[in-house]
Design a protein around this motif. Structure first.
Motif, short mmCIF file in Angstrom:
data_model
loop_
_atom_site.label_atom_id
_atom_site.label_comp_id
_atom_site.label_asym_id
_atom_site.label_seq_id
_atom_site.Cartn_x
_atom_site.Cartn_y
_atom_site.Cartn_z
N ASP A 122 15.65 18.31 35.00
CA ASP A 122 14.30 18.68 34.59
C ASP A 122 13.74 17.64 33.62
N LEU A 137 11.90 30.04 35.06
CA LEU A 137 12.70 28.93 34.54
C LEU A 137 13.16 29.18 33.12
N ARG A 193 10.18 21.18 34.92
CA ARG A 193 10.49 22.19 33.89
C ARG A 193 10.61 21.56 32.51
N TRP A 241 11.77 22.49 39.49
CA TRP A 241 12.77 22.21 38.45
C TRP A 241 12.49 20.88 37.77
N ASP A 282 10.67 24.11 29.69
CA ASP A 282 10.79 25.31 28.85
C ASP A 282 11.86 25.13 27.77
#
Ligand code: SAM
Ligand code: SF4
Ligand code: SF4
Length: 379
Positions: free
Chosen positions: A33, A311, A350, A347, A352
């Motif tokens: 990611d 996620l 991502r 992904w 997060d």
């Protein structure tokens, strides 16, 4: 890349229809990611229903007779779950965890376990398959789960004292039945067994040492008790920071009675800090989701009961994989390669890291933001 929000009849959490890139490379297990994190762990929620009403997860006032759980038609079928899991395995997932709601309430869940247990990594290895349960029907189900290929199990148990336990599950469920479920799981060879206790200051902190003592005495070193900091998941549990008991205090409390020594983490991305009893009586773990964020190594994705991919435990918005599993593009069903390409793109974008932002008191971790609920996405 533009995203379309699609309205769903049973919409409760916003989900985007994932774009499907045309020229993505085939999955090779090297997905990473934006923060360089691999994809290794998929948690699959198989139902949003539960027979408990744990006050920190599904408070009775909100999850009452009027609450609309997902209709059967919304749920991913076992075939859809297995297909999705196979694509995730191609992308590098090595661990599958069934969760919920209460996963043992999903009819014939052992058939799903058998289907997942038949999956292999590109090197021909079996996957690490586990399940998180409240233990209420484990005594009845343990043998069938083991026979289907489940290797191990995690049981949630917040108190040894019956009154405290009944108050926390809020449906008057007796602790003896959960303890019996653990004993049966151990007897049929599900191993290692983990017990997860969510610690809420002012509610069950007095249960830390009694539960540790009981697990040592009754189950021995094969059962690992882990203490989880009470988290601000969802938006319905009225979370307050002053109800979080930092894990460091849990370790101190146990160390006073049963001296401990620190152990190395067993695997990268391992969320629990491990401590061994100095007398050889086994080990405990602490999961400090609030006081010591571990987003840096977070290699977990979560699939909701209705096929939305999240996620992060604290995400407010998912990616609607079910729309791809059930949908068509120009009259053709989406292929595994197309769905793999969509997941790869999701992904790779991502970023997060909610717990780190919360710890840094960033406005991006605003607790007022609508977030996915724990019973819907699983732990
Ligand atoms: N019903 C199953 C069970 O309780 O094990 C599986 C689903 S449950 C949502 C998964 C885990 O999440 C449980 O161990 C539960 O204690 C934990 N959990 C739920 N709400 C939580 C919260 N606010 N903070 C920390 N853990 C929580
Ligand atoms: Fe049910 Fe598990 Fe949530 Fe408790 S923590 S209400 S057992 S889903
Ligand atoms: Fe992973 Fe999100 Fe938890 Fe951080 S807050 S560890 S990114 S699930």
């Amino acid at each position: 890349m533009g995203e379309t929000i699609i309205p769903l009849a049973d919409l409760r959490y916003a989900a985007a229809l994932p774009p499907v890139p045309a020229d993505a490379p085939a999955p090779n297990g090297l997905l990473s990611d934006r923060l360089g994190r691999a994809l290794r762990d998929l948690r699959i929620s198989v139902t949003d229903r539960c027979n408990f009403r744990c006050t920190y997860c599904m408070p009775k006032q909100l999850f009452d007779a009027n609450y609309k759980f997902l209709p059967q038609s919304s749920l991913l079928s076992f075939e859809e779950i297995t297909r999705t899991a196979r694509i995730f395995v191609a992308h590098g997932v090595r661990k599958l965890r069934l969760t919920g709601g209460e996963p043992l309430l999903r009819k014939h869940v052992e058939d799903l376990v058998a289907m997942l247990a038949a999956l292999r990594t590109p090197d021909g290895e079996a996957l690490d398959i586990t399940l998180t349960t409240n233990g209420s029907v484990l005594a009845r189900k343990a043998q069938a789960l083991k026979d289907a290929g489940l290797q191990r199990v995690t049981v949630s148990l917040d108190a040894l004292d019956d009154d405290t336990f009944r108050r926390m599950n809020d449906v008057d469920f007796p602790v003896a039945d959960v303890l019996e479920g653990i004993a049966v799981a151990q007897a049929v060879g599900l191993a290692p067994i983990k017990i997860n206790m969510v610690v809420k200051r002012g509610t069950n902190e007095g249960q830390i040492v009694p539960l540790a003592r009981h697990v040592r005495d009754r189950f021995g070193p094969g059962v690992v008790l882990r203490f989880i900091e009470y988290m601000d998941v969802g938006a319905s549990n009225g979370w307050r920071m002053d109800e979080v008991l930092p894990s460091a205090q849990v370790v101190q409390a146990i160390d006073r009675v049963f001296p401990l020594q620190a152990l190395q983490a067993s695997a990268p991305g391992e969320t629990a800090e491990r401590w061994a009893y100095r007398d050889g009586g086994g080990e405990i773990g602490v999961i400090s989701s609030v006081t010591q964020a571990f987003c840096q190594d977070c290699n977990r994705a979560r699939l909701s009961t209705e096929g939305k991919l999240f996620l992060c435990l604290f995400a407010g918005r998912g990616h609607d994989l079910r729309a791809l599993l059930r949908g068509t593009l120009e009259g053709q069903a989406y292929s595994d390669a197309q769905i793999a390409a969509a997941i790869g793109l999701i992904w790779s974008e991502r970023e997060d890291r909610y717990s780190e932002l919360r710890a840094a008191q960033s406005p991006a971790a605003d607790p007022a933001e609508r977030r996915v609920e724990m019973h819907y996405i699983g732990g």
